[in-house]
Design a protein around this motif. Structure first.
Motif, PDB file in Angstrom:
ATOM      1  N   GLU A  13       0.803  -1.222   0.000  1.00 21.28           N
ATOM      2  CA  GLU A  13       0.000   0.000   0.000  1.00 21.28           C
ATOM      3  C   GLU A  13       0.837   1.273   0.000  1.00 21.28           C
ATOM      4  OE1 GLU A  13      -0.726   0.218   4.848  1.00 21.28           O
ATOM      5  OE2 GLU A  13      -2.395  -0.276   3.512  1.00 21.28           O
ATOM      6  N   LYS A  14       2.115   1.202   0.374  1.00 24.26           N
ATOM      7  CA  LYS A  14       2.966   2.389   0.412  1.00 24.26           C
ATOM      8  C   LYS A  14       3.874   2.508  -0.805  1.00 24.26           C
ATOM      9  CE  LYS A  14       3.182   2.861   5.446  1.00 24.26           C
ATOM     10  NZ  LYS A  14       4.085   2.929   6.625  1.00 24.26           N
ATOM     11  N   ASN A  15       3.949   1.467  -1.614  1.00 24.92           N
ATOM     12  CA  ASN A  15       4.901   1.474  -2.718  1.00 24.92           C
ATOM     13  C   ASN A  15       4.191   1.354  -4.066  1.00 24.92           C
ATOM     14  OD1 ASN A  15       7.780   1.423  -1.433  1.00 24.92           O
ATOM     15  ND2 ASN A  15       6.555   0.050  -0.183  1.00 24.92           N
ATOM     16  N   TRP A  16       4.232   0.186  -4.670  1.00 22.69           N
ATOM     17  CA  TRP A  16       3.600  -0.022  -5.976  1.00 22.69           C
ATOM     18  C   TRP A  16       2.273  -0.762  -5.820  1.00 22.69           C
ATOM     19  CZ3 TRP A  16       5.557   1.999 -10.464  1.00 22.69           C
ATOM     20  CH2 TRP A  16       6.871   2.476 -10.417  1.00 22.69           C
ATOM     21  N   GLU A  17       1.343  -0.464  -6.718  1.00 25.58           N
ATOM     22  CA  GLU A  17       0.022  -1.092  -6.720  1.00 25.58           C
ATOM     23  C   GLU A  17      -0.283  -1.602  -8.124  1.00 25.58           C
ATOM     24  OE1 GLU A  17      -4.712   0.193  -6.165  1.00 25.58           O
ATOM     25  OE2 GLU A  17      -3.111   1.684  -6.016  1.00 25.58           O
ATOM     26  N   THR A  18      -0.835  -2.799  -8.227  1.00 29.23           N
ATOM     27  CA  THR A  18      -1.256  -3.308  -9.528  1.00 29.23           C
ATOM     28  C   THR A  18      -2.691  -2.853  -9.805  1.00 29.23           C
ATOM     29  OG1 THR A  18      -2.016  -5.390  -8.544  1.00 29.23           O
ATOM     30  CG2 THR A  18       0.240  -5.320  -9.387  1.00 29.23           C
ATOM     31  N   LEU A  19      -2.917  -2.289 -10.977  1.00 29.50           N
ATOM     32  CA  LEU A  19      -4.249  -1.837 -11.372  1.00 29.50           C
ATOM     33  C   LEU A  19      -4.905  -2.799 -12.353  1.00 29.50           C
ATOM     34  CD1 LEU A  19      -3.532   1.985 -11.880  1.00 29.50           C
ATOM     35  CD2 LEU A  19      -4.471   0.838  -9.861  1.00 29.50           C
ATOM     36  N   SER A  20      -4.125  -3.342 -13.274  1.00 30.84           N
ATOM     37  CA  SER A  20      -4.668  -4.298 -14.239  1.00 30.84           C
ATOM     38  C   SER A  20      -3.528  -5.164 -14.768  1.00 30.84           C
ATOM     39  CB  SER A  20      -5.346  -3.566 -15.399  1.00 30.84           C
ATOM     40  OG  SER A  20      -5.905  -4.478 -16.307  1.00 30.84           O
ATOM     41  N   PRO A  21      -3.643  -6.499 -14.573  1.00 32.09           N
ATOM     42  CA  PRO A  21      -4.660  -7.213 -13.810  1.00 32.09           C
ATOM     43  C   PRO A  21      -4.447  -7.009 -12.304  1.00 32.09           C
ATOM     44  CG  PRO A  21      -2.956  -8.737 -14.500  1.00 32.09           C
ATOM     45  CD  PRO A  21      -2.619  -7.415 -15.133  1.00 32.09           C
ATOM     46  N   THR A  22      -5.381  -7.507 -11.523  1.00 28.44           N
ATOM     47  CA  THR A  22      -5.275  -7.350 -10.072  1.00 28.44           C
ATOM     48  C   THR A  22      -4.059  -8.082  -9.521  1.00 28.44           C
ATOM     49  OG1 THR A  22      -7.683  -7.197  -9.939  1.00 28.44           O
ATOM     50  CG2 THR A  22      -6.504  -7.634  -7.892  1.00 28.44           C
ATOM     51  N   ASN A  23      -3.794  -9.262 -10.047  1.00 28.47           N
ATOM     52  CA  ASN A  23      -2.629 -10.051  -9.645  1.00 28.47           C
ATOM     53  C   ASN A  23      -1.756 -10.307 -10.865  1.00 28.47           C
ATOM     54  OD1 ASN A  23      -3.426 -10.513  -6.810  1.00 28.47           O
ATOM     55  ND2 ASN A  23      -5.085 -11.718  -7.719  1.00 28.47           N
ATOM     56  N   LEU A  24      -0.476  -9.989 -10.752  1.00 25.77           N
ATOM     57  CA  LEU A  24       0.442 -10.164 -11.863  1.00 25.77           C
ATOM     58  C   LEU A  24       0.945 -11.608 -11.944  1.00 25.77           C
ATOM     59  CD1 LEU A  24       2.677  -6.955 -11.504  1.00 25.77           C
ATOM     60  CD2 LEU A  24       0.638  -7.267 -12.937  1.00 25.77           C
ATOM     61  N   SER A  25       1.019 -12.109 -13.162  1.00 29.04           N
ATOM     62  CA  SER A  25       1.661 -13.398 -13.374  1.00 29.04           C
ATOM     63  C   SER A  25       3.173 -13.218 -13.235  1.00 29.04           C
ATOM     64  CB  SER A  25       1.324 -13.928 -14.766  1.00 29.04           C
ATOM     65  OG  SER A  25       1.927 -13.105 -15.756  1.00 29.04           O
ATOM     66  N   SER A  26       3.903 -14.322 -13.222  1.00 30.26           N
ATOM     67  CA  SER A  26       5.363 -14.223 -13.099  1.00 30.26           C
ATOM     68  C   SER A  26       5.960 -13.491 -14.298  1.00 30.26           C
ATOM     69  CB  SER A  26       5.971 -15.624 -12.967  1.00 30.26           C
ATOM     70  OG  SER A  26       5.618 -16.434 -14.080  1.00 30.26           O
ATOM     71  N   GLN A  27       5.379 -13.717 -15.494  1.00 31.79           N
ATOM     72  CA  GLN A  27       5.872 -13.024 -16.694  1.00 31.79           C
ATOM     73  C   GLN A  27       5.568 -11.525 -16.628  1.00 31.79           C
ATOM     74  OE1 GLN A  27       3.991 -15.744 -16.708  1.00 31.79           O
ATOM     75  NE2 GLN A  27       5.103 -17.341 -17.868  1.00 31.79           N
ATOM     76  N   GLN A  28       4.394 -11.172 -16.118  1.00 31.51           N
ATOM     77  CA  GLN A  28       4.052  -9.761 -15.981  1.00 31.51           C
ATOM     78  C   GLN A  28       4.908  -9.089 -14.917  1.00 31.51           C
ATOM     79  OE1 GLN A  28      -0.120 -10.512 -15.290  1.00 31.51           O
ATOM     80  NE2 GLN A  28      -0.699  -9.771 -17.325  1.00 31.51           N
ATOM     81  N   GLN A  29       5.160  -9.794 -13.818  1.00 32.26           N
ATOM     82  CA  GLN A  29       6.044  -9.260 -12.791  1.00 32.26           C
ATOM     83  C   GLN A  29       7.435  -9.022 -13.363  1.00 32.26           C
ATOM     84  OE1 GLN A  29       5.440  -8.740  -9.052  1.00 32.26           O
ATOM     85  NE2 GLN A  29       7.139  -7.465  -9.777  1.00 32.26           N
ATOM     86  N   ALA A  30       7.889  -9.927 -14.216  1.00 32.89           N
ATOM     87  CA  ALA A  30       9.205  -9.776 -14.849  1.00 32.89           C
ATOM     88  C   ALA A  30       9.233  -8.535 -15.745  1.00 32.89           C
ATOM     89  CB  ALA A  30       9.542 -11.025 -15.658  1.00 32.89           C
ATOM     90  N   SER A  31       8.113  -8.229 -16.388  1.00 33.82           N
ATOM     91  CA  SER A  31       8.036  -7.027 -17.226  1.00 33.82           C
ATOM     92  C   SER A  31       8.178  -5.760 -16.399  1.00 33.82           C
ATOM     93  CB  SER A  31       6.704  -7.012 -17.986  1.00 33.82           C
ATOM     94  OG  SER A  31       6.536  -5.789 -18.687  1.00 33.82           O
ATOM     95  N   VAL A  32       7.494  -5.726 -15.247  1.00 31.05           N
ATOM     96  CA  VAL A  32       7.613  -4.561 -14.358  1.00 31.05           C
ATOM     97  C   VAL A  32       9.043  -4.456 -13.825  1.00 31.05           C
ATOM     98  CG1 VAL A  32       6.729  -3.441 -12.289  1.00 31.05           C
ATOM     99  CG2 VAL A  32       5.180  -4.794 -13.701  1.00 31.05           C
ATOM    100  N   ASN A  33       9.617  -5.583 -13.432  1.00 28.45           N
ATOM    101  CA  ASN A  33      10.994  -5.596 -12.916  1.00 28.45           C
ATOM    102  C   ASN A  33      11.975  -5.072 -13.964  1.00 28.45           C
ATOM    103  OD1 ASN A  33       9.933  -6.733 -10.622  1.00 28.45           O
ATOM    104  ND2 ASN A  33      10.788  -8.770 -10.958  1.00 28.45           N
ATOM    105  N   ARG A  34      11.779  -5.511 -15.209  1.00 31.40           N
ATOM    106  CA  ARG A  34      12.655  -5.074 -16.310  1.00 31.40           C
ATOM    107  C   ARG A  34      12.614  -3.559 -16.464  1.00 31.40           C
ATOM    108  NH1 ARG A  34      11.556  -3.962 -21.722  1.00 31.40           N
ATOM    109  NH2 ARG A  34      13.306  -4.319 -23.184  1.00 31.40           N
ATOM    110  N   PHE A  35      11.425  -3.007 -16.431  1.00 34.68           N
ATOM    111  CA  PHE A  35      11.217  -1.565 -16.562  1.00 34.68           C
ATOM    112  C   PHE A  35      11.871  -0.814 -15.405  1.00 34.68           C
ATOM    113  CE2 PHE A  35       7.644   1.450 -15.055  1.00 34.68           C
ATOM    114  CZ  PHE A  35       8.257   2.590 -15.570  1.00 34.68           C
ATOM    115  N   VAL A  36      11.593  -1.221 -14.188  1.00 39.03           N
ATOM    116  CA  VAL A  36      12.088  -0.511 -13.008  1.00 39.03           C
ATOM    117  C   VAL A  36      13.608  -0.613 -12.903  1.00 39.03           C
ATOM    118  CG1 VAL A  36      12.043  -0.435 -10.478  1.00 39.03           C
ATOM    119  CG2 VAL A  36       9.917  -0.748 -11.763  1.00 39.03           C
ATOM    120  N   SER A  37      14.140  -1.798 -13.138  1.00 38.46           N
ATOM    121  CA  SER A  37      15.593  -1.970 -12.997  1.00 38.46           C
ATOM    122  C   SER A  37      16.349  -1.185 -14.062  1.00 38.46           C
ATOM    123  CB  SER A  37      15.975  -3.451 -13.069  1.00 38.46           C
ATOM    124  OG  SER A  37      15.637  -4.003 -14.329  1.00 38.46           O
TER     125      SER A  37
END
Length: 452
Positions: A229-253
């Motif tokens: 609740e204090k950092n990042w929030e997923t808006l769509s989809p509600t729960n990220l798959s491992s591949q989607q999480q990897a996409s966010v990680n790639r962007f942030v890193s």
């Protein structure tokens, strides 16, 4: 003697009544939102809700009756699932509401309706109290301006073009009654979410995330995003798959690990750079303080290229986010924002800092285009004036009587908005007209606070 006493009492009563009238006129004048010449009454569309909302808790949903009577007499009747909307606004006396319309009381079948000319049919809408903004205009007009930024950007994402208002919300003023009790002036707006942004819930490459705070994690000083609740929030989809999480990680890193030179060389592999340039200019122009960190939404439709969209724009054009102050208010700004309110340096957001330093010529060129085609003082002021005239002074004053604690009613009105627009356009002309030179005068040496 008795007659003399009666005369004294009569004089006292008349004088008291005169003082009350004068006091009432002065009160109205102090809180007046429109010029004295704009005195005609306006009949607004009326929303009526019936149901038990008094003890509605965050994330709780209840079923209610929804009624909308438009200005031309059209009536829309539905049942609705309603929940509280927003974060900081939850503490305010008047609440914002997310509403999903249904055709029956069991709420099995969603009801798609068009609530305004030019909108697409939808079952989801938002009733926004705009409690901190006495004008009720900032969120709607600033969203319309962001829509113009995106519409005139040749490299905007295709899915934004296919939807209403290029991914920005739209809305109009209404009066709200809950169980026949008047609650004030609201705006009825389109709903934030994947449909507004043209994202397909069946396509795993379509992702939306949001930063929820100002800290090292959300400002890209750490290479792995934290979701809470204090950092990042997923808006769509509600729960990220491992591949989607990897996409966010790639962007942030990529952002957190980049130097200015490596960012300029490689950003096009990770980001829609023109959209980021538009966003950097937009938050500086409108003074969208929360848009640099606490309320920044990022989208992708291919899991590779990310870009921001503007949302929740009621704390803009000089109004501080609690509605109690106008900028500059250094003590409050420095207390609540990590970089003391410095949007030129992206409020400490490393992504916006890299964009500014890596693409100064592109930013300068875009500013010159926008100044010629989108950003003029008269054009923006006309939008504010038309919205407020369509709202009507009578509805502003009735709202103040029902909600006397509205914090900004004595510090903002149409005149203050116009002065702020003039000031902001002039200030950003000084910044962006020769940005290739001015960027070197900005202090980007900033370390974000530790994540708590």
């Amino acid at each position: 003697m008795k007659n003399k006493n009666k005369l004294y009492w009569l004089i006292f009563i008349l004088a008291s009544l005169a003082l009350l009238v004068i006091g009432g006129l002065l009160y109205t004048h102090q809180n007046r939102q429109l010029p004295q010449s704009a005195s005609s009454n306006v009949d607004l569309p009326a929303v009526k809700l019936k149901g038990s909302l008094a003890k509605l808790k965050p994330h709780q949903k209840k079923v209610i009756k929804f009624r909308l009577k438009t200005a031309n007499g059209k009536k829309i009747k539905a049942y609705a699932k309603i929940r509280l909307q927003g974060q900081h606004s939850l503490k305010f006396p008047e609440k914002n509401y997310d509403i999903t319309l249904y055709s029956g009381h069991k709420c099995k079948h969603k009801l798609d309706v068009k609530l305004h000319h030019g909108w697409r049919k939808s079952s989801k809408y938002v009733l926004k109290a705009n409690y901190t903004d006495a004008t009720s205009a900032r969120n709607i007009i600033s969203s319309a301006l962001w829509s113009d930024f995106v519409k005139t950007e040749p490299h905007h994402p295709d899915q934004l073009q296919s939807k209403n208002n290029y991914g920005a919300i739209q809305g109009f003023p209404v009066t709200l009654k809950i169980n026949d009790e008047y609650h004030g002036l609201y705006t009825l707006t389109t709903h934030k979410g994947r449909k507004l942004w043209g994202l397909d819930k069946k396509d795993p490459s379509n992702i939306a995330v949001r930063s929820n705070g100002y800290n090292r994690n959300t400002l890209f000083y750490q290479s792995k995003p934290i979701f809470d609740e204090k950092n990042w929030e997923t808006l769509s989809p509600t729960n990220l798959s491992s591949q989607q999480q990897a996409s966010v990680n790639r962007f942030v890193s990529f952002v957190s690990d980049s130097s200015v030179s490596s960012f300029r060389e490689n950003a096009h592999h990770y980001l829609n750079v023109p959209m980021l340039i538009n966003y950097y200019i937009f938050i500086n122009l409108t003074h969208d303080q929360d848009g640099a960190g606490r309320n920044m939404i990022y989208l992708t439709d291919d899991k590779q290229h990310w870009y921001p969209v503007a949302y929740d724009l009621d704390a803009t054009w000089g109004l501080y986010e609690n509605g109690k102050l106008l900028y500059p208010s250094a003590k409050q700004v420095q207390h609540n924002y990590p970089n003391g309110g410095n949007l030129k340096s992206g409020e400490g957001n490393r992504l916006l800092q890299l964009v500014a330093q890596a693409f100064p010529q592109e930013i300068e060129d875009r500013w010159h285009f926008l100044r010629k085609n989108v950003i003029t003082t008269q054009r923006i002021n006309n939008k504010f004036e038309q919205f407020m005239l369509n709202t009507g002074e009578n509805n502003y004053q009735e709202n103040f009587r029902a909600n006397p604690s509205i914090p900004s009613k004595k510090i903002t009105n149409l005149d203050q908005l116009k002065k702020s627009v003039k000031h902001q356009v002039r200030e950003n002309d000084q910044l962006f007209t020769d940005f290739t030179r001015n960027v070197h005068r900005i202090d980007f040496n900033y370390s974000a606070p530790v994540t708590r």
